[in-house]
Scaffold this motif. Structure first.
Motif, mmCIF file in Angstrom:
data_model
loop_
_atom_site.group_PDB
_atom_site.id
_atom_site.type_symbol
_atom_site.label_atom_id
_atom_site.label_comp_id
_atom_site.label_asym_id
_atom_site.label_seq_id
_atom_site.Cartn_x
_atom_site.Cartn_y
_atom_site.Cartn_z
ATOM 1 N N MET A 214 -2.884 0.480 -24.799
ATOM 2 C CA MET A 214 -3.105 -0.734 -25.345
ATOM 3 C C MET A 214 -3.000 -1.926 -25.052
ATOM 4 O O MET A 214 -3.793 -2.834 -25.042
ATOM 5 N N THR A 215 -2.051 -1.965 -24.684
ATOM 6 C CA THR A 215 -1.062 -3.016 -24.016
ATOM 7 C C THR A 215 -2.002 -3.678 -22.300
ATOM 8 O O THR A 215 -2.079 -4.159 -22.528
ATOM 9 N N PHE A 299 15.155 0.023 -30.623
ATOM 10 C CA PHE A 299 14.299 -1.167 -29.505
ATOM 11 C C PHE A 299 12.765 -0.761 -28.886
ATOM 12 O O PHE A 299 12.572 0.214 -29.530
ATOM 13 N N SER A 300 12.215 -1.365 -28.672
ATOM 14 C CA SER A 300 10.646 -1.518 -27.683
ATOM 15 C C SER A 300 10.283 -0.090 -27.394
ATOM 16 O O SER A 300 11.187 0.169 -26.776
ATOM 17 N N THR A 309 6.419 -4.641 -24.324
ATOM 18 C CA THR A 309 4.964 -3.992 -25.096
ATOM 19 C C THR A 309 4.717 -4.678 -25.896
ATOM 20 O O THR A 309 5.110 -5.541 -26.943
ATOM 21 N N LYS A 310 2.829 -5.016 -25.869
ATOM 22 C CA LYS A 310 2.513 -4.825 -27.536
ATOM 23 C C LYS A 310 2.658 -4.433 -28.755
ATOM 24 O O LYS A 310 3.281 -2.903 -27.965
ATOM 25 N N GLN A 311 2.862 -5.015 -30.059
ATOM 26 C CA GLN A 311 3.620 -4.119 -30.996
ATOM 27 C C GLN A 311 2.280 -3.544 -31.714
ATOM 28 O O GLN A 311 1.838 -4.404 -32.408
ATOM 29 N N PRO A 378 4.550 -9.808 -26.846
ATOM 30 C CA PRO A 378 4.036 -10.881 -26.983
ATOM 31 C C PRO A 378 2.605 -10.435 -26.980
ATOM 32 O O PRO A 378 1.762 -11.380 -27.204
ATOM 33 N N GLY A 379 2.764 -9.824 -28.323
ATOM 34 C CA GLY A 379 1.701 -10.351 -29.517
ATOM 35 C C GLY A 379 1.445 -7.968 -29.843
ATOM 36 O O GLY A 379 2.522 -7.786 -29.838
#
Length: 426
Positions: A214-215, A299-300, A309-311, A378-379
Protein backbone atom coordinates in the motif's frame (compact mmCIF):
# COMPACT_ATOMS: atom_id res chain seq x y z
CA UNK A 1 -4.47 -5.93 2.17
CA UNK A 2 -7.42 -5.37 4.39
CA UNK A 3 -10.65 -3.53 4.28
CA UNK A 4 -10.99 -0.73 6.74
CA UNK A 5 -11.53 -1.92 10.23
CA UNK A 6 -11.41 -5.60 9.32
CA UNK A 7 -8.83 -6.42 11.97
CA UNK A 8 -10.37 -4.55 14.89
CA UNK A 9 -10.22 -7.44 17.31
CA UNK A 10 -13.61 -8.82 16.36
CA UNK A 11 -14.30 -10.86 19.44
CA UNK A 12 -17.26 -11.10 21.76
CA UNK A 13 -19.75 -8.38 20.94
CA UNK A 14 -22.15 -6.96 23.46
CA UNK A 15 -24.92 -4.44 23.56
CA UNK A 16 -24.08 -2.42 26.59
CA UNK A 17 -26.19 -3.40 29.61
CA UNK A 18 -28.13 -1.21 31.99
CA UNK A 19 -27.01 1.65 34.13
CA UNK A 20 -24.05 0.97 36.38
CA UNK A 21 -22.84 2.56 39.58
CA UNK A 22 -19.40 3.45 38.21
CA UNK A 23 -18.66 6.97 36.98
CA UNK A 24 -16.13 7.78 34.26
CA UNK A 25 -13.40 9.72 36.02
CA UNK A 26 -13.44 13.38 35.08
CA UNK A 27 -16.20 13.00 32.47
CA UNK A 28 -19.34 15.01 32.21
CA UNK A 29 -21.18 16.23 29.20
CA UNK A 30 -24.38 16.46 27.23
CA UNK A 31 -25.47 14.49 24.27
CA UNK A 32 -26.14 17.35 21.94
CA UNK A 33 -23.26 19.78 21.91
CA UNK A 34 -20.11 17.84 22.71
CA UNK A 35 -19.41 20.23 25.57
CA UNK A 36 -18.74 19.15 29.12
CA UNK A 37 -21.22 21.31 30.99
CA UNK A 38 -23.38 18.45 32.18
CA UNK A 39 -26.55 20.03 30.79
CA UNK A 40 -29.27 17.53 30.00
CA UNK A 41 -30.40 18.04 26.41
CA UNK A 42 -30.78 14.58 24.87
CA UNK A 43 -34.29 13.37 24.16
CA UNK A 44 -35.60 10.78 26.64
CA UNK A 45 -35.17 7.30 25.25
CA UNK A 46 -34.07 3.75 25.95
CA UNK A 47 -31.12 3.08 23.63
CA UNK A 48 -29.55 -0.20 22.65
CA UNK A 49 -26.01 -0.14 21.29
CA UNK A 50 -23.91 -2.99 19.95
CA UNK A 51 -20.24 -2.47 20.85
CA UNK A 52 -16.95 -4.26 20.45
CA UNK A 53 -15.77 -6.19 23.50
CA UNK A 54 -12.01 -6.79 23.70
CA UNK A 55 -9.31 -7.12 26.35
CA UNK A 56 -9.15 -3.31 26.39
CA UNK A 57 -12.78 -2.41 25.71
CA UNK A 58 -14.45 -4.49 28.39
CA UNK A 59 -18.08 -4.58 29.45
CA UNK A 60 -17.01 -2.70 32.59
CA UNK A 61 -15.41 0.04 30.47
CA UNK A 62 -18.47 0.58 28.29
CA UNK A 63 -20.82 0.46 31.26
CA UNK A 64 -18.73 3.12 32.99
CA UNK A 65 -18.72 5.33 29.90
CA UNK A 66 -22.45 5.12 29.25
CA UNK A 67 -23.32 5.60 32.89
CA UNK A 68 -21.66 9.01 32.58
CA UNK A 69 -23.94 9.89 29.69
CA UNK A 70 -27.04 8.70 31.52
CA UNK A 71 -26.25 10.85 34.52
CA UNK A 72 -25.85 13.93 32.32
CA UNK A 73 -29.05 13.11 30.40
CA UNK A 74 -31.90 12.06 32.75
CA UNK A 75 -34.48 10.03 30.91
CA UNK A 76 -31.93 8.36 28.63
CA UNK A 77 -30.86 4.80 29.38
CA UNK A 78 -28.27 2.81 27.45
CA UNK A 79 -28.82 -0.90 27.85
CA UNK A 80 -26.91 -4.07 27.15
CA UNK A 81 -27.57 -7.37 25.45
CA UNK A 82 -24.94 -10.11 25.51
CA UNK A 83 -24.36 -11.61 22.09
CA UNK A 84 -21.69 -14.24 22.68
CA UNK A 85 -18.93 -14.45 20.06
CA UNK A 86 -20.73 -13.38 16.89
CA UNK A 87 -19.69 -10.23 15.05
CA UNK A 88 -21.45 -6.89 15.32
CA UNK A 89 -22.75 -7.22 11.75
CA UNK A 90 -24.15 -10.69 12.45
CA UNK A 91 -25.84 -9.43 15.60
CA UNK A 92 -27.32 -6.52 13.68
CA UNK A 93 -28.61 -8.84 10.95
CA UNK A 94 -30.22 -11.10 13.56
CA UNK A 95 -31.95 -8.18 15.23
CA UNK A 96 -33.18 -6.74 11.94
CA UNK A 97 -34.52 -10.13 10.85
CA UNK A 98 -36.34 -10.44 14.17
CA UNK A 99 -37.88 -7.00 13.76
CA UNK A 100 -36.06 -5.75 16.84
CA UNK A 101 -33.44 -3.29 15.58
CA UNK A 102 -30.84 -1.77 17.90
CA UNK A 103 -30.39 1.99 17.84
CA UNK A 104 -26.62 2.25 17.36
CA UNK A 105 -23.91 -0.17 16.26
CA UNK A 106 -20.18 0.14 16.74
CA UNK A 107 -17.67 -1.72 14.52
CA UNK A 108 -19.93 -2.06 11.47
CA UNK A 109 -18.71 -0.26 8.37
CA UNK A 110 -21.32 0.64 5.74
CA UNK A 111 -20.75 -0.27 2.12
CA UNK A 112 -22.63 0.83 -0.98
CA UNK A 113 -24.81 -2.26 -0.55
CA UNK A 114 -25.54 -1.84 3.16
CA UNK A 115 -25.69 1.97 3.52
CA UNK A 116 -29.48 1.84 3.24
CA UNK A 117 -29.58 0.22 6.69
CA UNK A 118 -28.12 3.29 8.38
CA UNK A 119 -29.10 6.89 9.02
CA UNK A 120 -27.60 9.53 6.74
CA UNK A 121 -25.71 11.93 9.02
CA UNK A 122 -24.59 14.26 6.23
CA UNK A 123 -26.66 17.20 7.50
CA UNK A 124 -25.20 16.92 11.01
CA UNK A 125 -22.65 19.75 10.99
CA UNK A 126 -20.59 18.26 13.84
CA UNK A 127 -19.59 15.23 11.77
CA UNK A 128 -17.19 17.25 9.61
CA UNK A 129 -14.63 17.45 12.41
CA UNK A 130 -14.60 13.75 13.24
CA UNK A 131 -11.56 11.67 12.18
CA UNK A 132 -11.35 10.24 8.66
CA UNK A 133 -15.02 11.05 8.05
CA UNK A 134 -14.50 11.89 4.37
CA UNK A 135 -12.64 8.62 3.72
CA UNK A 136 -15.66 6.62 4.81
CA UNK A 137 -18.34 8.43 2.85
CA UNK A 138 -20.57 6.36 0.57
CA UNK A 139 -21.65 8.19 -2.58
CA UNK A 140 -20.81 11.45 -0.87
CA UNK A 141 -22.95 10.74 2.19
CA UNK A 142 -21.87 10.30 5.81
CA UNK A 143 -23.12 7.22 7.63
CA UNK A 144 -20.13 6.42 9.84
CA UNK A 145 -18.38 8.63 12.41
CA UNK A 146 -15.63 7.74 14.87
CA UNK A 147 -13.86 8.96 17.97
CA UNK A 148 -10.29 8.54 16.72
CA UNK A 149 -7.99 6.65 14.44
CA UNK A 150 -5.87 3.56 14.86
CA UNK A 151 -2.53 2.65 13.29
CA UNK A 152 -1.47 -0.91 12.57
CA UNK A 153 1.90 -0.99 10.77
CA UNK A 154 3.78 -1.75 13.99
CA UNK A 155 6.11 -4.37 15.47
CA UNK A 156 6.39 -4.52 19.27
CA UNK A 157 9.44 -6.18 20.78
CA UNK A 158 10.75 -7.44 24.10
CA UNK A 159 13.74 -5.24 25.00
CA UNK A 160 15.41 -7.93 27.12
CA UNK A 161 15.16 -10.46 24.28
CA UNK A 162 16.72 -8.02 21.84
CA UNK A 163 19.55 -7.26 24.25
CA UNK A 164 20.28 -10.95 24.77
CA UNK A 165 20.26 -11.56 21.00
CA UNK A 166 22.49 -8.52 20.39
CA UNK A 167 19.89 -6.74 18.29
CA UNK A 168 19.28 -3.04 17.74
CA UNK A 169 15.66 -2.44 16.75
CA UNK A 170 16.50 0.83 15.02
CA UNK A 171 18.47 -1.09 12.37
CA UNK A 172 15.57 -3.36 11.36
CA UNK A 173 14.08 -1.71 8.30
CA UNK A 174 13.94 -4.38 5.59
CA UNK A 175 12.20 -7.74 5.46
CA UNK A 176 15.58 -9.42 5.12
CA UNK A 177 16.82 -7.71 8.30
CA UNK A 178 13.59 -8.66 10.07
CA UNK A 179 13.98 -12.31 9.08
CA UNK A 180 17.64 -12.30 10.16
CA UNK A 181 16.63 -10.87 13.54
CA UNK A 182 14.17 -13.71 14.03
CA UNK A 183 16.96 -16.21 13.49
CA UNK A 184 19.11 -14.53 16.14
CA UNK A 185 16.20 -14.44 18.57
CA UNK A 186 15.55 -18.14 18.05
CA UNK A 187 19.24 -18.88 18.66
CA UNK A 188 18.98 -16.84 21.88
CA UNK A 189 16.21 -19.13 23.11
CA UNK A 190 13.13 -17.08 22.25
CA UNK A 191 10.08 -17.74 20.13
CA UNK A 192 10.79 -15.00 17.56
CA UNK A 193 7.31 -13.91 16.54
CA UNK A 194 3.99 -14.33 18.35
CA UNK A 195 0.82 -15.13 16.48
CA UNK A 196 -2.55 -16.70 17.35
CA UNK A 197 -5.65 -18.16 15.77
CA UNK A 198 -9.03 -16.48 15.33
CA UNK A 199 -8.52 -13.36 13.17
CA UNK A 200 -4.92 -12.75 14.25
CA UNK A 201 -3.12 -14.80 11.60
CA UNK A 202 -4.62 -13.01 8.64
CA UNK A 203 -4.56 -9.72 10.47
CA UNK A 204 -0.83 -9.86 11.09
CA UNK A 205 -0.10 -10.88 7.52
CA UNK A 206 -2.13 -7.92 6.33
CA UNK A 207 -0.26 -5.52 8.61
CA UNK A 208 3.01 -6.90 7.24
CA UNK A 209 2.12 -7.04 3.55
CA UNK A 210 0.24 -3.76 3.33
CA UNK A 211 3.22 -1.78 4.59
CA UNK A 212 4.99 -2.56 1.32
CA UNK A 213 2.10 -2.96 -1.10
CA UNK A 214 0.00 0.00 0.00
CA UNK A 215 2.95 2.33 0.37
CA UNK A 216 3.83 1.59 -3.27
CA UNK A 217 0.26 1.39 -4.58
CA UNK A 218 -2.28 3.07 -2.27
CA UNK A 219 -5.21 2.18 -4.55
CA UNK A 220 -4.27 -1.51 -4.87
CA UNK A 221 -7.71 -2.67 -3.69
CA UNK A 222 -9.45 -0.43 -6.19
CA UNK A 223 -7.22 -1.85 -8.92
CA UNK A 224 -8.02 -5.40 -7.80
CA UNK A 225 -11.73 -4.64 -7.96
CA UNK A 226 -11.20 -3.41 -11.52
CA UNK A 227 -9.21 -6.51 -12.43
CA UNK A 228 -6.08 -4.53 -13.16
CA UNK A 229 -3.95 -6.43 -10.62
CA UNK A 230 -4.12 -9.86 -9.02
CA UNK A 231 -2.76 -11.55 -5.92
CA UNK A 232 -0.80 -14.15 -7.89
CA UNK A 233 0.43 -11.58 -10.38
CA UNK A 234 1.66 -9.03 -7.84
CA UNK A 235 5.32 -9.55 -7.05
CA UNK A 236 5.16 -7.74 -3.70
CA UNK A 237 2.15 -9.72 -2.54
CA UNK A 238 3.66 -13.07 -3.50
CA UNK A 239 6.99 -12.14 -1.89
CA UNK A 240 5.16 -11.31 1.33
CA UNK A 241 3.57 -14.77 1.25
CA UNK A 242 6.98 -16.35 0.60
CA UNK A 243 8.54 -14.50 3.54
CA UNK A 244 5.71 -15.50 5.85
CA UNK A 245 5.91 -19.13 4.72
CA UNK A 246 9.67 -19.13 5.37
CA UNK A 247 9.03 -17.98 8.95
CA UNK A 248 6.67 -20.92 9.43
CA UNK A 249 9.11 -23.40 7.91
CA UNK A 250 12.03 -22.13 10.04
CA UNK A 251 10.01 -22.33 13.24
CA UNK A 252 9.97 -18.57 13.76
CA UNK A 253 6.18 -18.87 14.01
CA UNK A 254 4.81 -21.71 16.13
CA UNK A 255 2.23 -23.86 14.36
CA UNK A 256 0.59 -24.60 17.71
CA UNK A 257 -0.18 -20.89 18.11
CA UNK A 258 -3.10 -21.33 15.70
CA UNK A 259 -4.88 -22.92 18.67
CA UNK A 260 -4.53 -19.75 20.74
CA UNK A 261 -7.19 -17.11 21.13
CA UNK A 262 -6.21 -13.51 20.41
CA UNK A 263 -6.03 -12.67 24.12
CA UNK A 264 -3.86 -15.72 24.85
CA UNK A 265 -1.33 -14.80 22.17
CA UNK A 266 -1.14 -11.30 23.57
CA UNK A 267 -0.56 -12.72 27.05
CA UNK A 268 2.28 -14.91 25.79
CA UNK A 269 4.06 -11.87 24.44
CA UNK A 270 3.44 -9.80 27.56
CA UNK A 271 4.83 -12.61 29.71
CA UNK A 272 8.05 -12.71 27.68
CA UNK A 273 7.40 -16.08 26.03
CA UNK A 274 7.94 -14.52 22.61
CA UNK A 275 10.18 -11.72 21.37
CA UNK A 276 8.12 -9.81 18.79
CA UNK A 277 4.45 -9.15 18.14
CA UNK A 278 2.88 -7.55 15.07
CA UNK A 279 -0.14 -5.62 16.23
CA UNK A 280 -1.94 -2.30 16.02
CA UNK A 281 -1.71 0.61 18.41
CA UNK A 282 -4.52 -0.92 20.45
CA UNK A 283 -1.87 -3.19 22.00
CA UNK A 284 -0.43 -0.27 23.99
CA UNK A 285 -3.18 -0.15 26.65
CA UNK A 286 -2.81 -3.89 27.22
CA UNK A 287 0.91 -3.40 27.91
CA UNK A 288 0.12 -0.43 30.14
CA UNK A 289 -2.42 -2.40 32.15
CA UNK A 290 0.07 -5.24 32.58
CA UNK A 291 2.73 -2.75 33.75
CA UNK A 292 4.99 -3.95 30.92
CA UNK A 293 5.22 -0.80 28.79
CA UNK A 294 8.76 0.10 29.82
CA UNK A 295 9.94 -3.42 28.95
CA UNK A 296 8.60 -3.23 25.40
CA UNK A 297 9.75 -1.23 22.40
CA UNK A 298 8.16 -0.62 19.01
CA UNK A 299 9.34 -0.03 15.44
CA UNK A 300 7.65 0.57 12.12
CA UNK A 301 6.87 -2.49 10.01
CA UNK A 302 9.83 -3.63 7.85
CA UNK A 303 9.40 -3.42 4.10
CA UNK A 304 10.97 -4.29 0.76
CA UNK A 305 10.50 -0.70 -0.37
CA UNK A 306 10.51 2.76 1.17
CA UNK A 307 11.19 2.97 4.90
CA UNK A 308 9.53 4.06 7.06
CA UNK A 309 6.32 2.97 5.39
CA UNK A 310 3.03 4.77 5.36
CA UNK A 311 0.93 3.85 8.37
CA UNK A 312 -2.24 1.92 7.75
CA UNK A 313 -4.98 3.77 9.61
CA UNK A 314 -8.58 2.99 10.25
CA UNK A 315 -11.32 4.77 12.07
CA UNK A 316 -11.38 3.98 15.79
CA UNK A 317 -14.55 3.58 17.83
CA UNK A 318 -16.79 3.97 14.75
CA UNK A 319 -20.54 4.34 15.16
CA UNK A 320 -23.60 4.14 12.91
CA UNK A 321 -27.22 4.94 13.73
CA UNK A 322 -29.60 2.22 12.56
CA UNK A 323 -32.21 3.60 10.18
CA UNK A 324 -34.97 1.44 11.68
CA UNK A 325 -34.30 2.81 15.17
CA UNK A 326 -37.37 4.40 16.72
CA UNK A 327 -35.12 6.75 18.71
CA UNK A 328 -33.39 8.61 15.89
CA UNK A 329 -32.69 11.92 17.61
CA UNK A 330 -31.64 10.35 20.90
CA UNK A 331 -29.35 7.94 19.06
CA UNK A 332 -27.78 10.78 17.05
CA UNK A 333 -27.27 12.76 20.28
CA UNK A 334 -25.42 9.87 21.90
CA UNK A 335 -23.21 9.28 18.84
CA UNK A 336 -22.40 12.99 18.77
CA UNK A 337 -21.33 12.86 22.41
CA UNK A 338 -19.21 9.76 21.80
CA UNK A 339 -17.34 11.39 18.92
CA UNK A 340 -17.12 15.08 19.95
CA UNK A 341 -17.17 15.38 23.73
CA UNK A 342 -13.59 16.12 24.76
CA UNK A 343 -13.52 13.93 27.85
CA UNK A 344 -15.51 11.06 26.35
CA UNK A 345 -13.25 11.01 23.29
CA UNK A 346 -10.08 11.18 25.42
CA UNK A 347 -11.39 8.23 27.43
CA UNK A 348 -12.05 6.17 24.31
CA UNK A 349 -8.64 7.01 22.84
CA UNK A 350 -6.81 6.11 26.02
CA UNK A 351 -8.78 2.90 26.52
CA UNK A 352 -7.75 1.43 23.19
CA UNK A 353 -4.48 3.19 22.39
CA UNK A 354 -5.81 5.37 19.60
CA UNK A 355 -5.01 8.88 18.42
CA UNK A 356 -6.74 12.06 17.28
CA UNK A 357 -5.39 15.47 16.39
CA UNK A 358 -6.17 18.00 19.10
CA UNK A 359 -7.00 15.39 21.73
CA UNK A 360 -4.39 14.35 24.28
CA UNK A 361 -4.12 11.93 27.13
CA UNK A 362 -1.32 10.73 29.35
CA UNK A 363 0.79 8.20 27.45
CA UNK A 364 3.25 5.59 28.62
CA UNK A 365 6.74 5.35 27.14
CA UNK A 366 5.37 2.75 24.71
CA UNK A 367 2.56 5.04 23.63
CA UNK A 368 5.07 7.81 23.08
CA UNK A 369 7.08 5.40 20.93
CA UNK A 370 4.05 4.83 18.71
CA UNK A 371 3.46 8.57 18.49
CA UNK A 372 7.06 9.07 17.29
CA UNK A 373 6.50 6.49 14.55
CA UNK A 374 3.35 8.27 13.44
CA UNK A 375 5.16 11.60 13.40
CA UNK A 376 7.99 10.13 11.27
CA UNK A 377 5.68 8.32 8.85
CA UNK A 378 5.44 9.70 5.30
CA UNK A 379 1.68 9.49 5.57
CA UNK A 380 -1.05 6.94 5.87
CA UNK A 381 -3.55 4.98 3.87
CA UNK A 382 -7.13 4.09 4.63
CA UNK A 383 -9.09 1.35 2.93
CA UNK A 384 -12.59 2.71 2.89
CA UNK A 385 -15.48 3.31 0.49
CA UNK A 386 -14.31 2.07 -2.94
CA UNK A 387 -10.96 1.02 -1.43
CA UNK A 388 -12.61 -1.84 0.46
CA UNK A 389 -12.09 -5.48 -0.46
CA UNK A 390 -15.11 -7.49 -1.49
CA UNK A 391 -17.20 -8.69 1.50
CA UNK A 392 -15.81 -11.77 3.20
CA UNK A 393 -12.23 -11.14 2.11
CA UNK A 394 -10.78 -10.96 5.62
CA UNK A 395 -12.26 -14.34 6.53
CA UNK A 396 -10.99 -15.92 3.32
CA UNK A 397 -7.52 -14.40 3.72
CA UNK A 398 -7.34 -15.61 7.31
CA UNK A 399 -8.12 -19.18 6.20
CA UNK A 400 -5.57 -19.04 3.40
CA UNK A 401 -2.77 -17.69 5.62
CA UNK A 402 -3.48 -20.39 8.17
CA UNK A 403 -3.21 -22.92 5.33
CA UNK A 404 0.47 -21.94 5.00
CA UNK A 405 0.96 -23.62 8.39
CA UNK A 406 -0.39 -26.91 7.06
CA UNK A 407 1.44 -27.21 3.73
CA UNK A 408 -0.06 -24.80 1.21
CA UNK A 409 2.48 -22.93 -0.90
CA UNK A 410 2.54 -19.15 -1.39
CA UNK A 411 1.60 -19.62 -5.03
CA UNK A 412 -1.41 -21.79 -4.11
CA UNK A 413 -2.58 -19.24 -1.56
CA UNK A 414 -2.31 -16.35 -4.02
CA UNK A 415 -4.15 -18.30 -6.71
CA UNK A 416 -6.84 -19.37 -4.26
CA UNK A 417 -7.39 -15.76 -3.25
CA UNK A 418 -7.74 -14.75 -6.89
CA UNK A 419 -10.21 -17.56 -7.58
CA UNK A 420 -12.28 -16.71 -4.52
CA UNK A 421 -12.22 -12.95 -5.19
CA UNK A 422 -13.30 -13.36 -8.79
CA UNK A 423 -16.15 -15.69 -7.78
CA UNK A 424 -17.45 -13.09 -5.33
CA UNK A 425 -17.12 -10.19 -7.71
CA UNK A 426 -19.27 -11.80 -10.43
Amino acid sequence: MKGKGIWRRIGAVAVVAGAASMVLAGCSGNGASGSTTGAATAAPAHLRIIVNISPNLTVAYWTKLFDTYEKANPGVTVSLERTGTISASDKLNQDLAAGDPPDIVQQVTPTADTAKLFTDLSKQSWTKDTPLVDNYKINGKTYLVGAGQQVQSLVFYNKAAFEKAGLDASTIKTVAQFTSAMGKLKDAGYQPLQTAGQWVTGGQFTMFNDSTTMTKTPDWIKQRRAGDVSFAGDKDYVNSLKSYKSWVDKGYLEKSDLGLAYADGQTNFLEGKSAMYMMGSFFVPAADQASKSDEIGVFSMPTTGTYPTKQYSNIADPYVVVKQSKNQQAAIDLVKWLTTDKKAVASELAADGNFRKGYTYKMSSLGEGVQKIIDASPGGFVEAADEQPVPGYSTQLNSQIQALFSGSTPQQVAQNLDTWWDSQAQ
